[in-house]
Design an enzyme around this catalytic site. Structure first.
Site, PDB file in Angstrom:
ATOM      1  N   GLY A 292       0.806  -1.218   0.000  1.00 18.71           N
ATOM      2  CA  GLY A 292       0.000   0.000   0.000  1.00 18.71           C
ATOM      3  C   GLY A 292       0.839   1.268   0.000  1.00 18.71           C
ATOM      4  O   GLY A 292       1.928   1.331  -0.578  1.00 18.71           O
ATOM      5  N   SER A 293       0.353   2.274   0.698  1.00 18.19           N
ATOM      6  CA  SER A 293       0.956   3.616   0.634  1.00 18.19           C
ATOM      7  C   SER A 293       2.363   3.696   1.199  1.00 18.19           C
ATOM      8  O   SER A 293       3.050   4.709   0.999  1.00 18.19           O
ATOM      9  CB  SER A 293       0.055   4.622   1.366  1.00 18.19           C
ATOM     10  OG  SER A 293      -1.164   4.762   0.683  1.00 18.19           O
ATOM     11  N   VAL A 294       2.815   2.667   1.898  1.00 21.10           N
ATOM     12  CA  VAL A 294       4.215   2.626   2.324  1.00 21.10           C
ATOM     13  C   VAL A 294       5.134   2.778   1.115  1.00 21.10           C
ATOM     14  O   VAL A 294       6.217   3.368   1.196  1.00 21.10           O
ATOM     15  CB  VAL A 294       4.496   1.300   3.079  1.00 21.10           C
ATOM     16  CG1 VAL A 294       5.979   0.988   3.099  1.00 21.10           C
ATOM     17  CG2 VAL A 294       3.955   1.376   4.499  1.00 21.10           C
ATOM     18  N   LYS A 296       4.840   4.666  -1.321  1.00 23.42           N
ATOM     19  CA  LYS A 296       5.014   6.059  -1.726  1.00 23.42           C
ATOM     20  C   LYS A 296       6.345   6.611  -1.224  1.00 23.42           C
ATOM     21  O   LYS A 296       6.887   7.564  -1.798  1.00 23.42           O
ATOM     22  CB  LYS A 296       3.854   6.901  -1.198  1.00 23.42           C
ATOM     23  CG  LYS A 296       2.521   6.558  -1.861  1.00 23.42           C
ATOM     24  CD  LYS A 296       1.347   7.218  -1.194  1.00 23.42           C
ATOM     25  CE  LYS A 296       0.038   6.788  -1.860  1.00 23.42           C
ATOM     26  NZ  LYS A 296      -1.158   7.258  -1.156  1.00 23.42           N
TER      27      LYS A 296
END
Length: 570
Positions: A292-294, A296
């Site tokens: 997921g957004s990790v 980013k």
């Protein structure tokens, strides 16, 4: 009538003769009986002597199977200790039950007696083994002292014991996935136990140099105290958020040492059958997930390090992006132009995808490969899964990968790559064995510039102060990090009500010492009206771990510092 002397003498002679004849017959019969008895005793003694000689010869020449079994059970293993000398695994002596069927006098009696003491055995299997003509058969390995005493008291001929080494793990499941386990023959199956077999112990055992002798202990990099803290906090979080699984990792960013690693549900290596249960796999290194957004974090570092995006740049996140028939939106969109720090702390999918496009698809693939996120991670543990990459790395795949979808990696790979982003830009292969900073410098590979690393530390800290990571903050430790909330895939589709949340962090951000990563699978809201995003569960898990473990690691709090982000031109 008058009898003459001659007549009297004749009668006396007649009377004596019959008595002499009777006495002569009795003596001969007695002698015959004595000879027969003597012969019988001699025969019996010869039979007993012959049997004793036969038994003696059998003792002097045991079966090859017995010799092979004795050799195999004698192999010992070195103790495993943590970085502070605490014992993680050691050998203890135990008795294993065997039989020599050729010496069994009464199979029925033996089976009946053994089943009374060891009812868990299969009577048919025991009878079949005792009825065989084999020279040696195992009946049960690793008996308890009470069981061994009870079998010994039966006094069964042909039933005996061999003393062998049994592995014992004092900490039980605390570090099961790191330490690993062994099989009934004391050979490594998983974890460090299997690693040392493959490196050198297996060769020593094959050559007979590891038989019943003490060896120098093998030290691992793990700190058992910190390991306990991580596992304890994961257990509490699973209970609090009604989750099905959790992972926690503490990694030294200066050496690459794995100080702690826990994956729940775990198993107790003293009960080796648990290691075979599918749900107890080592998710930290043996499972791959969309983070997921990790992710980013890596896209931002790539864009900044390429020179095509600067910290002062902005991107339009006003409208969703259409690509490949799909629409990319923001979870909590600001619907405006966002600066690079705002894209990071607001976790904008749109802004992150546009930063990737500004950098280039080819650059993305090369950069993730540089961080080790596209190939199998090599560690001392045998359980290392290969990442799942998109079948076609096209524009749509690149855009979704930029914010953590469409690519699956292990949590350990994520932690290792993050360490390089905050330690000055040096990628270090992780190790479960001790490694000095000097050794790490020789092994390290520069993957981003020190300036990019400094900016990433700033963004990490900013996200904890003003973004989704607020609940991870611990006063005095300048914690920084990035949240990740990834919807799970079922039947090829994302499911909105099942998430795998994570929080990737480091501390202290002015001079990072450790990366801490937590992952929690399918957490539920702690209470009604509260969300179940990573900021609400994975981030507090990190804060709890740092609060308890940092003093054990020698990182002392500095109160009054770290209330503002690291200084940087912005």
């Amino acid at each position: 009538m008058t009898m003459t002397a001659e007549t009297t003498s004749f009668l006396q002679v007649r009377q004596r003769r019959p008595r002499a004849t009777v006495g002569s017959i009795s003596s001969g019969a007695v002698k015959s009986r004595v000879y027969v008895a003597m012969a019988a005793f001699v025969f019996v003694y010869l039979a007993i002597g012959g049997r004793l000689v036969l038994l003696a010869q059998m003792d002097e020449a045991p079966s090859s199977a017995w010799i092979s079994a004795q050799d195999s059970v004698a192999a010992s293993r070195p103790d495993l200790i943590d970085r502070n000398g605490e014992i993680l695994a050691t050998d203890i002596k135990t008795a294993s039950l065997y039989a020599e069927p050729r010496r069994i006098l009464d199979v029925d009696e033996a089976v009946e007696g053994l089943m009374k003491v060891l009812p868990e055995l299969d009577a048919n299997v025991v009878r079949r083994r005792l009825d065989s003509r084999a020279g040696f058969v195992w009946l049960k390995r690793e008996l308890s002292p009470g069981q061994a005493d009870a079998v010994h008291d039966l006094g069964l001929p042909g039933i005996g014991f061999l003393s062998e080494s049994q592995r014992f793990y004092p900490g039980g499941p605390t570090a099961g996935h790191i330490v690993g386990s062994v099989n009934v023959d004391n050979a490594g199956l998983t974890g460090i136990e299997k690693y040392i077999d493959g490196e050198w112990l297996g060769d020593l055992q094959d050559l007979g140099f590891a038989s019943d002798r003490s060896m120098e202990p093998v030290q691992v990099a793990m700190d058992l105290r910190v390991q306990h803290v991580v596992r304890d906090e994961l257990m509490k979080a699973m209970d609090r958020y009604k989750a099905i699984a959790a992972v926690g990792i503490v990694l030294d960013v200066k050496t690459g040492e794995v100080v702690a690693m826990s994956s729940l549900p775990d198993y107790d290596p003293n009960n080796r059958s648990q290691a075979l249960e599918q749900d107890r796999l080592n998710r930290a290194t043996g499972g791959v997930f969309e983070m997921g957004s990790v992710f980013k974090t890596f896209t931002t570092a790539m864009a900044l390090d390429s020179g095509k995006v600067g910290i002062n740049d902005s991107f339009d996140a006003t409208r969703p992006i259409r690509a490949g028939g799909r629409t990319i939106t923001d979870f909590h969109g600001k619907n405006r132009i966002l600066s690079v720090p705002e894209i990071f702390i607001y976790s904008s999918n749109i802004g992150t995808a546009k930063m990737m496009l500004a950098t280039g698809i080819d650059k993305q693939q090369e950069f993730l490969g540089r961080l080790g996120l596209t190939s199998r991670l090599q560690t001392e543990l045998p359980e290392n899964a290969r990442p799942l990459l998109p079948p076609k790395w096209n524009e749509l795949a690149a855009m979704t990968i930029s914010f953590g979808h469409g690519i699956s990696v292990t949590p350990m790979q994520t932690a290792v790559a993050a360490a390089a982003l905050v330690n000055g830009g040096t990628l270090l292969q992780p190790t479960f064995l001790p490694r000095s900073q000097e050794e790490a410098k020789e092994l390290g590979k520069q993957v981003i510039s020190p300036e990019t690393s400094r900016i990433m530390r700033y963004l990490f800290r900013l996200n904890v102060l003003r973004g989704s990571g607020r609940r991870s903050d611990v006063p005095g430790y300048t914690v920084g990090g990035k949240t990740g909330t990834a919807e799970k895939i079922e039947n090829g589709r994302y499911v909105s009500d099942k998430r795998r949340n994570s929080f990737l962090s480091a501390f202290p951000m002015d001079d990072p010492r450790y990366v801490v990563l937590t992952v929690i699978d399918e957490p539920k809201p702690e209470r009604s009206g509260v969300g179940a995003t990573a900021g609400m569960n994975a981030a507090p898990m990190v804060g709890a771990i740092i609060r308890r473990a940092a003093p054990m690691l020698g990182v002392m709090p500095r109160f009054g510092e770290g209330e503002e982000p690291i200084e940087i031109s912005y």
